[in-house]
Design a protein around this motif. Structure first.
Motif, mmCIF file in Angstrom:
data_model
loop_
_atom_site.group_PDB
_atom_site.id
_atom_site.type_symbol
_atom_site.label_atom_id
_atom_site.label_comp_id
_atom_site.label_asym_id
_atom_site.label_seq_id
_atom_site.Cartn_x
_atom_site.Cartn_y
_atom_site.Cartn_z
ATOM 1 N N GLU A 2 -0.580 -12.118 -5.670
ATOM 2 C CA GLU A 2 -1.189 -11.047 -4.831
ATOM 3 C C GLU A 2 -0.474 -9.975 -5.093
ATOM 4 O OE1 GLU A 2 -0.324 -10.072 -0.155
ATOM 5 O OE2 GLU A 2 -0.007 -11.867 -0.685
ATOM 6 N N VAL A 3 -1.841 -8.640 -4.863
ATOM 7 C CA VAL A 3 -1.495 -7.317 -5.155
ATOM 8 C C VAL A 3 -0.689 -6.918 -3.585
ATOM 9 C CG1 VAL A 3 -2.496 -4.869 -5.941
ATOM 10 C CG2 VAL A 3 -3.111 -6.745 -6.718
ATOM 11 N N MET A 4 0.894 -6.486 -3.828
ATOM 12 C CA MET A 4 0.983 -5.736 -2.830
ATOM 13 C C MET A 4 0.815 -4.234 -2.681
ATOM 14 S SD MET A 4 2.610 -8.596 -1.349
ATOM 15 C CE MET A 4 4.353 -7.921 -0.521
ATOM 16 N N LEU A 5 1.304 -3.675 -3.425
ATOM 17 C CA LEU A 5 1.021 -1.816 -3.892
ATOM 18 C C LEU A 5 -0.018 -1.542 -4.543
ATOM 19 C CD1 LEU A 5 2.587 0.578 -2.586
ATOM 20 C CD2 LEU A 5 3.370 0.523 -5.536
ATOM 21 N N THR A 6 -0.621 -0.514 -4.145
ATOM 22 C CA THR A 6 -1.657 0.089 -5.008
ATOM 23 C C THR A 6 -2.029 1.371 -5.018
ATOM 24 O OG1 THR A 6 -4.016 -1.555 -4.919
ATOM 25 C CG2 THR A 6 -4.036 -0.012 -5.464
ATOM 26 N N VAL A 7 -1.802 1.573 -6.338
ATOM 27 C CA VAL A 7 -1.670 3.445 -6.504
ATOM 28 C C VAL A 7 -2.739 3.943 -7.516
ATOM 29 C CG1 VAL A 7 -0.677 5.808 -7.514
ATOM 30 C CG2 VAL A 7 0.850 3.175 -6.746
ATOM 31 N N GLU A 8 -3.688 4.681 -6.417
ATOM 32 C CA GLU A 8 -4.455 4.851 -7.562
ATOM 33 C C GLU A 8 -5.026 6.357 -7.270
ATOM 34 O OE1 GLU A 8 -9.800 3.333 -7.344
ATOM 35 O OE2 GLU A 8 -7.665 2.433 -5.826
ATOM 36 N N GLY A 9 -5.558 7.276 -8.605
ATOM 37 C CA GLY A 9 -5.895 8.252 -8.961
ATOM 38 C C GLY A 9 -5.132 9.205 -8.357
ATOM 39 N N THR A 62 -2.401 1.984 -1.436
ATOM 40 C CA THR A 62 -1.802 1.141 -0.466
ATOM 41 C C THR A 62 -1.643 0.238 -0.317
ATOM 42 O OG1 THR A 62 -4.086 1.551 -1.001
ATOM 43 C CG2 THR A 62 -4.192 -0.508 0.243
ATOM 44 N N PHE A 63 -0.749 0.025 0.525
ATOM 45 C CA PHE A 63 0.567 -1.257 1.022
ATOM 46 C C PHE A 63 -0.095 -2.355 1.956
ATOM 47 C CE2 PHE A 63 3.825 -3.029 3.464
ATOM 48 C CZ PHE A 63 4.496 -3.613 1.871
ATOM 49 N N HIS A 64 -0.354 -3.068 1.331
ATOM 50 C CA HIS A 64 -0.870 -4.001 2.727
ATOM 51 C C HIS A 64 -2.471 -3.907 3.664
ATOM 52 C CE1 HIS A 64 1.704 -8.042 2.218
ATOM 53 N NE2 HIS A 64 2.632 -7.487 2.356
ATOM 54 N N ASN A 65 -3.083 -3.042 2.932
ATOM 55 C CA ASN A 65 -4.484 -2.579 3.419
ATOM 56 C C ASN A 65 -3.684 -1.590 3.955
ATOM 57 O OD1 ASN A 65 -6.234 -4.395 1.954
ATOM 58 N ND2 ASN A 65 -5.137 -6.472 4.172
ATOM 59 N N HIS A 66 -2.673 -1.410 4.053
ATOM 60 C CA HIS A 66 -2.703 0.295 4.879
ATOM 61 C C HIS A 66 -2.517 1.383 3.899
ATOM 62 C CE1 HIS A 66 -1.327 -1.947 8.700
ATOM 63 N NE2 HIS A 66 -0.666 -2.475 8.134
ATOM 64 N N LYS A 67 -2.735 2.574 3.710
ATOM 65 C CA LYS A 67 -2.885 3.787 3.239
ATOM 66 C C LYS A 67 -2.140 5.112 3.952
ATOM 67 C CE LYS A 67 -7.418 2.737 0.952
ATOM 68 N NZ LYS A 67 -8.359 3.244 0.322
ATOM 69 N N GLY A 68 -1.778 5.614 3.234
ATOM 70 C CA GLY A 68 -1.416 7.093 3.515
ATOM 71 C C GLY A 68 -0.286 6.601 4.834
ATOM 72 N N LYS A 69 -0.495 7.554 5.633
ATOM 73 C CA LYS A 69 0.646 7.468 6.861
ATOM 74 C C LYS A 69 0.580 6.367 7.860
ATOM 75 C CE LYS A 69 0.547 12.661 7.599
ATOM 76 N NZ LYS A 69 0.656 13.985 8.027
ATOM 77 N N GLY A 70 -0.466 5.760 7.233
ATOM 78 C CA GLY A 70 -0.179 4.502 8.162
ATOM 79 C C GLY A 70 0.582 2.855 7.310
ATOM 80 N N ILE A 71 1.253 3.566 6.141
ATOM 81 C CA ILE A 71 1.792 2.510 5.893
ATOM 82 C C ILE A 71 3.490 2.164 6.075
ATOM 83 C CG2 ILE A 71 2.959 1.929 3.325
ATOM 84 C CD1 ILE A 71 1.438 4.251 1.877
ATOM 85 N N PRO A 72 3.080 1.031 6.545
ATOM 86 C CA PRO A 72 4.644 0.501 7.684
ATOM 87 C C PRO A 72 5.629 0.581 6.820
ATOM 88 C CG PRO A 72 3.551 -1.735 7.002
ATOM 89 C CD PRO A 72 2.324 -0.443 6.184
ATOM 90 N N ARG A 73 6.498 1.482 6.868
ATOM 91 C CA ARG A 73 7.515 1.618 5.846
ATOM 92 C C ARG A 73 8.657 0.425 6.574
ATOM 93 N NH1 ARG A 73 5.153 5.658 2.217
ATOM 94 N NH2 ARG A 73 3.962 6.256 4.445
ATOM 95 N N ASN A 74 8.610 0.530 7.507
ATOM 96 C CA ASN A 74 9.923 -0.691 7.602
ATOM 97 C C ASN A 74 10.000 -1.933 6.539
ATOM 98 O OD1 ASN A 74 7.297 -2.016 8.814
ATOM 99 N ND2 ASN A 74 8.748 -2.251 10.909
ATOM 100 N N LYS A 75 8.922 -1.946 6.387
ATOM 101 C CA LYS A 75 8.603 -3.220 5.126
ATOM 102 C C LYS A 75 8.827 -2.715 3.622
ATOM 103 C CE LYS A 75 6.847 -5.679 8.411
ATOM 104 N NZ LYS A 75 7.366 -7.419 8.330
ATOM 105 N N ILE A 76 9.528 -1.550 3.649
ATOM 106 C CA ILE A 76 9.988 -1.310 2.010
ATOM 107 C C ILE A 76 11.133 -1.249 2.267
ATOM 108 C CG2 ILE A 76 8.906 0.348 0.810
ATOM 109 C CD1 ILE A 76 6.757 0.514 1.032
#
Length: 310
Positions: A2-9, A62-76
């Motif tokens: 499973e991909v957890m984090l995707t950094v693209e372009g 993208t982290f767990h289908n969340h992007k940018g400011k919507g990424i749940p930082r408490n999971k990192i």
């Protein structure tokens, strides 16, 4: 996996300097992924974009289908290269504060603090202020702070810097345990021997752009030719005429023969002359450290050999 984090372009510029140029990679559940490069290559900028400390000019994270400011930082979880803890605060208080910032239950956090203090040989230090700790102890406390909330993605920037060998082993084992339990780990380090020992895949960056991306085995198969180290009383002239040798380095009583690409070691060994003094012989691929030095000093190994993907 499973991909957890995707950094693209990813693209990022500071005034007239382009710091990141089309950076793309992913980090998978339960793997240790290394992000490597010389100072100024763009590693820290990439990490800061992932953490939301800054945002890219172009591209997406993208982290767990969340992007940018919507990424749940408490999971990192994040261990920065620049260490920093409030010096006049007790160890337990600072760690509970960090857990609270991540919305982690404080009763569970307190249990985990005591467990980790014992594991990291800091038992009984929970009521000691941070300023009373040695540098190594402080680093252990900051590491605990990065993992106290059981993050799904853990970013470690130079986690082994300044640690003695015993503490390095403790960190290495804990990082492996976290990965084995499903944590996705992105690790940045200049200690290539530790990266080579621990990491499943690597992304190497130079001048803000990708130069290598793949599993360690694939990268070494693509870029790391074999070398033969012979211990014995020989001189460079004794190596003359041996086929498929790019160059020879002589160091005291051992010789290092760097072989052509695609040499089959079993067959090549048959070409060694009988007059060589061989007390000990070893064949292995050039190390990740040597690949890193080649890239950092612009010797064009990567450009000559192509790119690796996995």
């Amino acid at each position: 996996m499973e991909v957890m984090l995707t950094v693209e372009g990813l693209e990022k510029s500071f005034k007239d300097k382009k710091a990141l140029k089309n950076i793309s990679f992913d980090v998978r559940k339960g793997e240790i992924m290394a992000i490597l490069g010389p100072n100024g290559a763009g590693k820290s900028t990439t990490i800061r974009n992932i953490m939301g400390i800054m945002y890219p000019d172009e591209g997406s994270i993208t982290f767990h289908n969340h992007k940018g400011k919507g990424i749940p930082r408490n999971k990192i979880g994040y261990l920065p290269e620049e260490r920093g803890l409030y010096k006049n605060v007790k160890v337990m208080d600072i760690l509970l504060y960090l857990a609270d910032l991540k919305d982690y239950p404080l009763h569970r956090a307190k249990e985990r603090v005591l467990e980790y203090l014992k594991k990291f040989d800091l038992e009984g230090k929970e009521n000691v202020s941070v300023e009373e700790l040695s540098k190594g102890m402080g680093q252990k406390v900051q590491f605990i702070g990065a993992i106290i909330h059981e993050p799904e993605l853990l970013i470690l920037d130079e986690p082994f810097s300044g640690l003695d060998p015993v503490s390095q082993e403790i960190f290495k084992q804990e990082i492996r345990d976290l990965a084995n339990n499903g944590t996705a780990i992105l690790l940045s380090s200049h200690q290539m021997n530790l990266v080579e020992e621990m990491c499943d895949r690597l992304f190497m960056i130079q001048h803000g752009q990708k130069v290598i991306y793949g599993t360690l085995n694939d990268v070494k198969a693509e870029y790391a030719n074999f070398k033969c180290t012979i211990h014995g009383d020989n001189q460079i002239r004794d190596m003359e005429g041996i086929p498929r040798v790019q160059r020879v380095e002589q160091e005291s009583e051992h010789s290092i023969l760097y072989l052509d690409k695609d040499v089959e070691p079993i067959n090549w060994l048959k070409s060694l002359p009988n007059h060589l003094d061989v007390q000990e012989l070893k064949i292995n691929r050039t190390s990740l450290h040597e690949i890193f030095i080649d890239i950092a000093t612009n010797k064009n190994l990567v450009q000559e050999e192509g790119e690796s993907h996995a």
